[in-house]
Design an enzyme around this catalytic site. Structure first.
Site, short mmCIF file in Angstrom:
data_model
loop_
_atom_site.label_atom_id
_atom_site.label_comp_id
_atom_site.label_asym_id
_atom_site.label_seq_id
_atom_site.Cartn_x
_atom_site.Cartn_y
_atom_site.Cartn_z
N HIS A 128 87.63 77.94 58.06
CA HIS A 128 86.86 78.36 59.24
C HIS A 128 87.37 79.74 59.71
O HIS A 128 86.59 80.66 59.98
CB HIS A 128 87.02 77.32 60.36
N ASN A 129 88.68 79.87 59.78
CA ASN A 129 89.25 81.14 60.24
C ASN A 129 89.01 82.27 59.25
O ASN A 129 88.80 83.41 59.65
CB ASN A 129 90.75 80.97 60.52
N SER B 139 88.88 74.48 67.25
CA SER B 139 88.36 75.84 67.42
C SER B 139 87.58 75.98 68.71
O SER B 139 86.95 75.03 69.17
CB SER B 139 87.47 76.22 66.25
C1 6PG Z 1 89.61 79.47 66.88
C2 6PG Z 1 90.39 80.67 66.39
C3 6PG Z 1 91.84 80.59 66.72
C4 6PG Z 1 92.69 81.73 66.15
C5 6PG Z 1 92.40 83.06 66.73
C6 6PG Z 1 93.39 84.15 66.35
O1 6PG Z 1 88.97 78.88 66.03
O2 6PG Z 1 89.62 79.17 68.07
O3 6PG Z 1 90.28 80.74 65.01
O4 6PG Z 1 92.33 79.37 66.20
O5 6PG Z 1 94.01 81.44 66.42
O6 6PG Z 1 91.12 83.46 66.39
O7 6PG Z 1 93.46 84.38 64.99
P1 6PG Z 1 94.12 85.73 64.44
O8 6PG Z 1 95.23 86.09 65.38
O9 6PG Z 1 94.63 85.42 63.08
O10 6PG Z 1 93.03 86.75 64.47
#
Ligand code: 6PG
Length: 468
Positions: free
Chosen positions: A186-187, A129
């Site tokens: 986390h997401n 992340s």
């Molecule tokens: C991170 C983010 C990343 C994720 C984007 C887009 O931790 O760096 O979680 O991994 O891919 O935030 O997510 P969405 O397109 O589902 O909003």
């Protein structure tokens, strides 16, 4: 030849930046991509003095790497991961290591682990992340699975990870697909917090009629308070940005929120595990609601609510909004962490939530000052069922609930959609209810389906012939 420490397949935004990060730490890094443009642009960095080499040729790429080879895949989740593995396999030998650094669904990691271990290849999933900047200057990384393989690469990962108080934001998390699972949650938390911030922004704008400068400065100030976090910080930057016409860019951006699926996966799996995460569910739902613009335009003309425009004390409103956001963000983390607790038992991950909250303190999108409070809570009680039961967290929630209730009442009266905030408060109120009205649901189930119920005054299972 055979001297490079680490290889990366996929030189998109994440792959390219992670490779540059590794090379900056004086490890020799090799990159592979089928796109010659990406390869050439990275190769220019090698010419600028970085210890790296990029190529479009898989044989050459594998030949560059020291044995046992360590190769990280940074390609889109799903089929591209399987294709990348298939293209590498003929060139690999027993003992080589493949790491999937993408947002892969955790059951895919379990499957790939079995397929590859049958061939003598070590495989593990590691959520990463931090986006572009994180990858380049220090991400948070969530590895799980093959511990021995991770240990071999630990010096590289610790060197490139974000640091908080000198501690790297990477640590082995647990068995099997633990790394991908933790990143998925986390997401989910990321979706929840982003939704909550957008609701508070809406309340400031359409609810309390605050001017745009005040809104922007408020987020800036909040980032110097107990709300300090990456997502609050970037919100203050976003609200400042002007477009080429000198207009605030935010007002020109379409409200259709896209997603790549990790938030939905978190909700889907939470339903499977029967873990309530209503704030995260609401965040997924609101992105879906945002899609139906033509319907919303039509509905806005037909479904009318005349709100009163009563005057408000701006300073008081801002204080209450701050309490509300803080309250709801704590609840969102509580939901995600509770999901991890249950998933760990269900999937035998053996997660240590102190470690998870520790490596989330820096580098990742949900990094925030409160993570240190959570880490302390799990250090004091590793078996803590829910962070709401930690005395210090409970105290913070008790203190901020009055403002939260007032703000939600205001939003309801104004007719503003605050699904994330409402679900956070509903979770809190349900969680602190010694008795819920679900006894009535049990009675109804027994009435129409003879599904039976349990009594509070006697052991056993009961059924009643209910009077029609
Ligand atoms: C991170 C983010 C990343 C994720 C984007 C887009 O931790 O760096 O979680 O991994 O891919 O935030 O997510 P969405 O397109 O589902 O909003």
């Amino acid at each position: 030849m055979n001297t490079f420490d680490f290889g990366i397949v996929g030189l998109g935004v994440m792959g390219r930046n992670l490779l540059l990060n590794i090379a900056s730490q004086k490890f020799a890094a090799a990159g592979l991509d089928l796109d010659a443009e990406k390869v050439n642009s990275l190769q220019q960095e090698a010419d600028a003095g970085h210890t790296l080499e990029a190529t479009t040729d898989v044989t050459h790429f594998v030949g560059l790497l020291q044995r046992p080879r360590a190769i990280m895949l940074l390609v889109p989740a799903g089929k591209p991961v399987d294709s990348a593995i298939q293209s590498l396999l003929p060139h690999l030998e027993e003992g080589d290591i493949i790491i999937d650094g993408g947002n892969t669904y955790f059951t895919d990691t379990d499957r790939r682990f079995l397929e590859l271990s049958a061939k003598g290849i070590h495989f593990f999933g590691m959520g990463i992340s931090g986006g572009e900047k994180g990858a380049r200057f220090g991400p948070s990384m969530m590895p799980g699975g093959d511990k021995k393989a991770y240990e071999r690469l630990r010096p590289i990962f610790e060197a490139i990870a974000a640091k908080v108080d000198g501690e790297p934001c990477v640590e082995y998390l647990g068995n099997g697909s633990a790394g991908n699972y933790v990143k998925m949650v986390h997401n989910g938390i990321e979706y929840g917090i982003m939704q909550l911030i957008s609701e508070i922004y809406d309340l400031m704008k359409r609810g309390y009629n605050l001017d745009e400068d005040t809104i922007q400065k408020t987020f800036e100030e909040w980032n110097e308070s107990d709300l300090k976090s990456y997502l609050i910080e970037i919100t203050s930057h976003i609200l400042k940005q002007k477009d080429d016409n000198g207009q605030r860019l935010i007002n020109q951006i379409s409200d259709w929120a896209k997603s790549k699926g990790t938030g939905k996966w978190t909700s889907q799996n939470a339903m499977d595990l029967q873990v309530p995460i209503p704030t995260i569910d609401a965040a997924v739902v609101m992105r879906d609601m945002s899609k139906s613009k033509p319907e919303r335009i039509e509905a806005a003309k037909k479904l009318i609510w005349n709100t009163d425009a009563s005057a408000v004390n701006t300073a008081e409103a801002i204080d209450s909004l701050k309490e509300t956001l803080f309250f709801a963000i704590l609840i969102t983390y509580a939901q995600g962490l509770a999901q991890l607790r249950t998933a760990s038992k269900e999937y035998n991950y053996e997660l240590n939530l102190e470690t998870v909250t520790k490596i989330w303190r820096g580098g990742c999108i949900i990094r925030a000052n409160v993570l240190e409070d959570f880490r302390k809570a799990f250090a004091a009680d590793p078996n803590l069922a829910n962070i709401l039961l930690d005395d210090a967290i409970a105290e913070k929630l008790n203190q901020s609930q009055a403002g939260t209730r007032a703000v939600i009442q205001f939003a309801v009266q104004k007719g503003l959609p605050v699904a994330g905030l409402m679900n956070s408060l509903a979770y809190f109120d349900a969680y602190r209810s010694e008795n819920l009205p679900t006894n009535l649901i049990q009675a109804q189930r027994d009435y129409f389906g003879a599904h039976t119920y349990e009594r509070i005054d006697a052991p056993g299972v009961f059924h009643t012939e209910w009077n029609d």
